[in-house]
Design a protein around this motif. Structure first.
Motif, short mmCIF file in Angstrom:
data_model
loop_
_atom_site.label_atom_id
_atom_site.label_comp_id
_atom_site.label_asym_id
_atom_site.label_seq_id
_atom_site.Cartn_x
_atom_site.Cartn_y
_atom_site.Cartn_z
N TYR A 122 -4.89 -9.50 -2.34
CA TYR A 122 -3.85 -9.49 -1.30
C TYR A 122 -2.86 -8.34 -1.50
N ARG A 123 -2.67 -7.87 -2.72
CA ARG A 123 -1.74 -6.77 -2.95
C ARG A 123 -2.27 -5.43 -2.44
N ARG A 124 -3.57 -5.34 -2.21
CA ARG A 124 -4.11 -4.07 -1.71
C ARG A 124 -3.90 -3.88 -0.21
N GLN A 125 -3.38 -4.92 0.45
CA GLN A 125 -3.09 -4.83 1.88
C GLN A 125 -1.96 -3.83 2.10
N ARG A 126 -2.09 -3.01 3.10
CA ARG A 126 -1.13 -1.93 3.31
C ARG A 126 0.10 -2.37 4.12
N SER A 127 -0.08 -3.31 5.00
CA SER A 127 1.06 -3.75 5.80
C SER A 127 1.62 -5.06 5.25
#
Length: 140
Positions: free
Chosen positions: A93-98
């Motif tokens: 989930y931390r790799r999500q950009r927004s």
């Protein structure tokens, strides 16, 4: 981890012809896929009514790995694997950009893909038994 539409080979998109190719040789109407040290298997059926395609395999793996895990699933693995899966979930989930995507992915909780513990690169399929319909997914 990413949707099938994001798949590429050597930074080139997969041709529509390749998606329709038989996933096995000889072509089979159904296969069962396992992953080493992974508690779930995936039964893949031919969407074209004749043989399992590369697209059938990729779509089934993706949809199966995106399923949420239960508390019972989590309890079946060792505490060290629970910690590793939890870290994989956090990294996912931390790799999500927004911020919206981050919050959405975090809220949805742990999924089967987190039990791959970061090993998410497709390495191919190989027949792992005397039965022609039993296949193993190689991941790195």
């Amino acid at each position: 981890m990413d949707p099938p539409s994001a798949i590429s080979r050597h930074h080139q998109s997969i041709s529509s012809r390749a998606w329709k190719e038989a996933a096995t040789s000889p072509p089979l109407p159904r296969i069962s896929i396992t992953i080493a040290n992974f508690p779930w298997k995936f039964d893949v059926y031919a969407s074209n009514g004749s043989y399992v395609t590369f697209e059938d395999v990729i779509n089934k793996i993706y949809s199966s790995l995106r399923k949420n895990i239960t508390g019972e699933d989590f309890a079946t693995v060792s505490s060290s694997d629970q910690n590793r899966a939890t870290r994989a979930y956090e990294q996912r989930y931390r790799r999500q950009r927004s911020k919206v995507a981050y919050d959405d992915e975090k809220r949805k909780g742990m999924k089967r893909v987190d039990f791959l513990m970061g090993y998410t690169r497709f390495g191919g399929l190989y027949n792992n038994s005397r039965s022609s319909d039993q296949w193993q997914l190689s991941i790195t």
